[in-house]
Design an enzyme around this catalytic site. Structure first.
Site, mmCIF file in Angstrom:
data_model
loop_
_atom_site.group_PDB
_atom_site.id
_atom_site.type_symbol
_atom_site.label_atom_id
_atom_site.label_comp_id
_atom_site.label_asym_id
_atom_site.label_seq_id
_atom_site.Cartn_x
_atom_site.Cartn_y
_atom_site.Cartn_z
ATOM 1 N N GLU A 180 -2.296 3.367 -5.112
ATOM 2 C CA GLU A 180 -1.199 3.676 -4.180
ATOM 3 C C GLU A 180 -0.261 4.772 -4.668
ATOM 4 O OE1 GLU A 180 0.727 -0.016 -3.322
ATOM 5 O OE2 GLU A 180 -1.083 -0.938 -2.496
ATOM 6 N N GLU A 320 -9.719 -4.223 -0.276
ATOM 7 C CA GLU A 320 -8.772 -5.316 -0.002
ATOM 8 C C GLU A 320 -8.710 -5.548 1.504
ATOM 9 O OE1 GLU A 320 -4.921 -4.678 -1.842
ATOM 10 O OE2 GLU A 320 -5.821 -3.456 -3.423
#
Length: 406
Positions: A180, A320
């Site tokens: 991220e 995810e």
């Protein structure tokens, strides 16, 4: 083309999976083939996720063992879980010290059950322990300089990768090296940076960007690649992010991939491939609300994004995934959507090149009693699982099963 049941049976037998007598008599009978066996001919693993609290939940672990050949620890392999603050302060050489207790227990469970592990994650600014960036690992002391931070980061990455590869050889088959790092909104990154490298998160600074430098992602991959090469290990190195299937962020991630893979050169002056793959987290739908869920546009964006990353010469994993659904009466649509999604996964891997190498689902089970508005409610949704809260197979599971079987 529909695969024959005899091929599925052969795959199951090769993997040592016993099937009940007559289990393959017809496709309409009870689903007895693990999802990961069905996915194998298409070139991707099936992954699930678990946390330390689920190590005592035998039913959940049985669910993982039954259908998945890759697992990710949700938090236990992250830096804020591994770093031992008190031991860091006592470190004689000034390098960080880690406590691997829970991570080791979880990786050992995977090893015992013949399941591979996605290492998640080496460098992530969110929730990162502030003390890591201070002299003496003490927040009352001044911040350490860039040279010190690069040494700490290099040591940390080398020690963590080496620990798991040495103690559990071949079990951790890939690492999310950086997580991220690409910002979403204009105020989160410098407008002249094509990588959109995150300078802030939720109004606070990205500590790696601020105290290590704007090249911290590239250095993290360099250190990870050096470690893997030193070990002679077959470990793939990934960049992982959410919203990775939306066009603007996809473009920035592509720029980051190119930056990383042109950061260092070999002895002949050629670029070293430091990064092997892109992890698309795969939270699909509205965050905390039904609006935006189960939309066809997301399906096409996912297809296009897998293809775009593959064109950079890297593999892709869904890391995810949670197919969000906040309404129980949308169960049929949710199941149908899951089938469409896996049809796309099959299609992107239908050629000689198979860029998609794993699909990991984090929203595995329904959580109907989760209070509205909590992080878990918003992130995974109460009715987004393949399984019920009692680990029973839902229609969504059956949709995935049928899609992979066809």
């Amino acid at each position: 083309m529909k695969r024959s049941l005899s091929l599925i049976l052969a795959l199951a037998l090769c993997l040592g999976i016993a099937a009940p007598a007559g289990a393959f008599a017809s496709e309409s009978e009870e689903m007895t083939i693990p999802l990961y066996v069905l996915a194998e001919p298409y070139g991707f693993k099936m992954g699930g996720a678990f946390g330390a609290h689920q190590m005592n939940d035998s039913a959940y672990l049985d669910m993982l063992k039954g259908d998945f050949n890759s697992v990710t620890t949700t938090n236990e392999m992250k830096a804020y879980s591994l770093l031992d603050k008190n031991c860091c302060k006592l470190s004689k050489d000034g390098m960080p010290v880690m406590n691997y207790f829970w991570a080791d227990k979880m990786v050992a469970w995977a090893q015992e059950n013949g399941i591979k592990v996605r290492g998640h994650v080496l460098v992530w600014d969110a929730y990162m322990s502030d003390f890591f960036f201070h002299e003496g690992y003490d927040t009352a002391m001044p911040l350490a300089d860039r040279e010190t931070m690069l040494k700490r980061m290099e040591y940390y990455i080398h020690d963590v990768i080496t620990h798991f590869e040495t103690k559990f050889p071949g079990v951790v088959y890939c690492w999310d090296v950086v997580n991220e790092a690409v910002g979403d909104n204009a105020g989160e990154f410098n407008h002249d940076d094509p990588r959109h490298l995150r300078t802030t998160r939720n109004g606070g600074p990205n500590l790696f960007y601020e105290y290590v430098g704007d090249d911290y992602v590239e250095y993290a991959f360099l250190y990870a690649r050096n470690t893997v090469d030193e070990l002679g290990a077959d470990i793939k190195l990934f960049y992982n992010d959410y919203n990775a299937f939306f066009p603007e962020k996809r473009e920035a991630i592509c720029a980051l991939v190119n930056s990383v893979n042109n950061f260092a050169t070999d002895e002949n002056g050629n670029p070293r491939k430091l990064l092997d793959g892109v992890g698309m987290q795969g939270y699909i739908g509205g965050y905390g609300y039904q609006e935006g869920c189960l939309e066809d546009s997301h399906l096409e964006n996912i297809r296009l994004s897998i293809q775009a990353y593959a064109e950079l010469g890297v593999e892709v994993q869904i890391t995810e995934m949670a197919v969000r659904n906040f309404e129980p009466d949308e169960a049929a649509k949710h199941a149908e959507y899951y089938g469409h999604l896996f049809q796309i996964f099959k299609e992107v891997n239908s050629g000689e090149s198979k860029p998609l190498t794993c699909v990991t689902i984090w929203g595995l089970t329904d959580i109907p009693y989760e209070p509205k508005g909590t992080y878990n409610y918003n992130l995974n949704s109460p009715y987004g699982g393949l399984f019920t809260e009692k680990y029973e197979r839902k229609d969504a599971y059956k949709s995935v099963y049928t899609t992979l079987l066809d």
